[in-house]
Design an enzyme around this catalytic site. Structure first.
Site, PDB file in Angstrom:
ATOM      1  N   CYS A   1       0.180  -2.355   0.772  1.00  0.00           N
ATOM      2  CA  CYS A   1      -0.099  -3.735   0.367  1.00  0.00           C
ATOM      3  C   CYS A   1      -0.459  -3.648  -1.106  1.00  0.00           C
ATOM      4  O   CYS A   1      -1.552  -3.187  -1.450  1.00  0.00           O
ATOM      5  CB  CYS A   1      -1.257  -4.327   1.170  1.00  0.00           C
ATOM      6  SG  CYS A   1      -1.830  -5.905   0.494  1.00  0.00           S
TER       7      CYS A   1
ATOM      8  N   CYS B   1      -3.410  -6.513  -2.209  1.00  0.00           N
ATOM      9  CA  CYS B   1      -4.808  -6.268  -1.817  1.00  0.00           C
ATOM     10  C   CYS B   1      -4.815  -4.992  -0.996  1.00  0.00           C
ATOM     11  O   CYS B   1      -4.422  -3.950  -1.534  1.00  0.00           O
ATOM     12  CB  CYS B   1      -5.452  -7.471  -1.144  1.00  0.00           C
ATOM     13  SG  CYS B   1      -4.543  -8.285   0.169  1.00  0.00           S
ATOM     14  N   SER B   2      -5.233  -5.040   0.254  1.00  0.00           N
ATOM     15  CA  SER B   2      -5.178  -3.825   1.078  1.00  0.00           C
ATOM     16  C   SER B   2      -4.926  -4.206   2.523  1.00  0.00           C
ATOM     17  O   SER B   2      -5.569  -3.682   3.430  1.00  0.00           O
ATOM     18  CB  SER B   2      -6.470  -3.023   0.956  1.00  0.00           C
ATOM     19  OG  SER B   2      -6.656  -2.583  -0.373  1.00  0.00           O
ATOM     20  N   CYS B   3      -3.976  -5.141   2.756  1.00  0.00           N
ATOM     21  CA  CYS B   3      -3.655  -5.564   4.121  1.00  0.00           C
ATOM     22  C   CYS B   3      -3.267  -4.341   4.951  1.00  0.00           C
ATOM     23  O   CYS B   3      -2.545  -3.462   4.472  1.00  0.00           O
ATOM     24  CB  CYS B   3      -2.507  -6.566   4.117  1.00  0.00           C
ATOM     25  SG  CYS B   3      -2.927  -8.096   3.285  1.00  0.00           S
TER      26      CYS B   3
END
Lengths: 222, 203
Positions: free
Chosen positions: B103, B106-108
């Site tokens: 991702c 962001c950090s999905c």
């Protein structure tokens, strides 16, 4: 919105990868777990758990702080959400921190809450919509050169590039409008696949890359 | 007020404590809920869930077919669902095709099957590089992919969450579900490494 968070392909962030540590725990320090839980609760209180609004708050954390620590970034976003909604005064957390370590000083009074509201089609981010799909698998599509000033889920590296729709995904609330409490504006989503050479030029490694893009990002290429 | 603007000696632990006390006294948080959230991700939700999905798919062809066709339903069948797993898509790695998930914005990450993301996944180097030079990134972690292996990178830009079904290593034919699950790591299920086979003992 352009910013540090949009880092795909950005050479200023290139560097050695962190080690793959199979035994890494979810929270390296006890405060990280508390920051995780408190941020979820802050977003519940401030925005009724609007996920795009949370992401947009993360994006507004200043670059140095954004890069310094992952859960520090979460704390920053929690404060932004709480101050934006009038649940806390700006500076309240710092003032409380000083009180906690024994300094004498004024803590700011709470402002009037002004929590943003928006009509919601329900919990979660998926929606069922009646509108027909504008695109089909196999269609060639591109995206606008102009990045929005607010929240978006179109990474900068894909702007104006041409890809092919390779899968249809469920309709979802539109992050670009939901993040700002304008409207959920649910719409169809497509997996769009790009040849690496079309993204990065002829000298690129051979591979392909897939993004999931919202219908209103896309324009047909004949 | 941001951390950068705060006095430098207000560290993140103190800042967390300050936020907690403000939310508690306003009734916007309570200790029980805080501890429940932490406990869920420390003990119940993590890569051991995804490893069970992989082991089942390796040993049950019908389940594997369902998993690849409707990931959300097949994963829920094993009891795994919740936030960051609203719509799951499972990508099968084979000797000829290697998927890797990121991702960049962001950090999905697919929480119900993998838990919260590890440091390397949230790090700027991984997020920036893997969409531009995935073969170099994988090689740096010891995953050598020949020119004959097709590489597909997936950047999680919507609420769809991706989960990689890695290849079953040779020499595991007689293993139980539990033994198979113990071989599978979170990095295998993001697609940055292949599953290591069982340790071979010399005859």
């Amino acid at each position: 919105m352009d910013g540090v968070h949009d880092m795909g392909g950005s050479s200023k962030h290139f560097g050695p990868l962190k080690a793959l540590d199979r035994s890494e725990k979810p929270f390296a320090e006890p405060w990280e777990g508390r920051a995780f839980a408190l941020t979820l609760l802050a977003n519940r209180a401030a925005t009724a758990s609007n996920l795009p609004a949370f992401r947009h708050a993360l994006e507004r954390v200043p670059e140095k702080e954004y890069l310094a620590n992952y859960y520090g970034r979460w704390l920053g976003s929690a404060e932004i959400l709480l101050v934006d909604s009038g649940l806390l005064a700006a500076g309240a957390v710092e003032a409380r921190a000083k009180t906690l370590r024994g300094e004498k000083g004024e803590e700011p009074a709470d402002p009037e809450p002004h929590k943003p509201t928006m009509e919601s089609g329900g919990g979660g981010n998926l929606r069922t919509i009646d509108a027909p799909r504008a695109f089909a698998v196999g269609d060639r599509v591109t995206t606008s050169a102009t990045g929005p000033t607010g929240h978006t889920r179109l990474p900068g590296y894909a702007r104006t590039k041409v890809g092919t729709i390779t899968a249809l995904r469920p309709a979802q609330i539109f992050p670009d409008t939901t993040a700002h409490f304008v409207a959920e504006n649910p719409q169809h989503v497509y997996s769009v696949t790009y040849d690496a050479h079309d993204l990065w030029g002829a000298g690129s490694e051979p591979f392909n890359l897939t993004l999931d893009l919202y219908e209103s990002y896309l324009e047909r290429v004949q | 007020m941001t951390q950068a603007e705060m006095e430098p000696d207000i560290d993140l632990a103190l800042r967390t404590e300050a936020l907690e006390s403000l939310l508690l006294e306003r009734g916007l948080a309570d200790t029980k809920t805080i501890e429940t959230f932490i406990g869920i991700y420390e003990t119940q939700v993590g890569p051991m869930n995804g490893a069970k999905v992989v082991a089942r798919a390796w040993t049950d062809a019908d389940y594997k077919a369902k998993l690849l066709q409707d990931g959300t339903a097949a994963i829920a069948e094993l009891g795994f669902k919740g936030p960051q797993g609203e719509h799951m898509v499972v990508l099968e790695n084979t000797p000829a095709l290697h998927h890797v998930v990121v991702c960049t914005l962001c950090s999905c990450y697919p929480w119900p099957v993998l838990g919260l993301p590890p440091s390397w996944y949230k790090d700027s180097a991984y997020r920036s590089r893997v969409v531009k030079e995935p073969r170099a990134v994988l090689a740096e972690w010891g995953t050598a992919l020949g020119d004959d292996v097709e590489v597909k990178v997936v950047d999680s830009s919507s609420e769809v969450r991706y989960f990689v079904l890695p290849e079953r290593p040779a020499g595991t034919e007689s293993m139980s579900l539990e033994e198979l699950a113990a071989l599978v790591t979170r990095d295998n299920m993001v697609g940055v490494t292949r599953v290591a086979g069982p340790a071979v003992t010399a005859p």
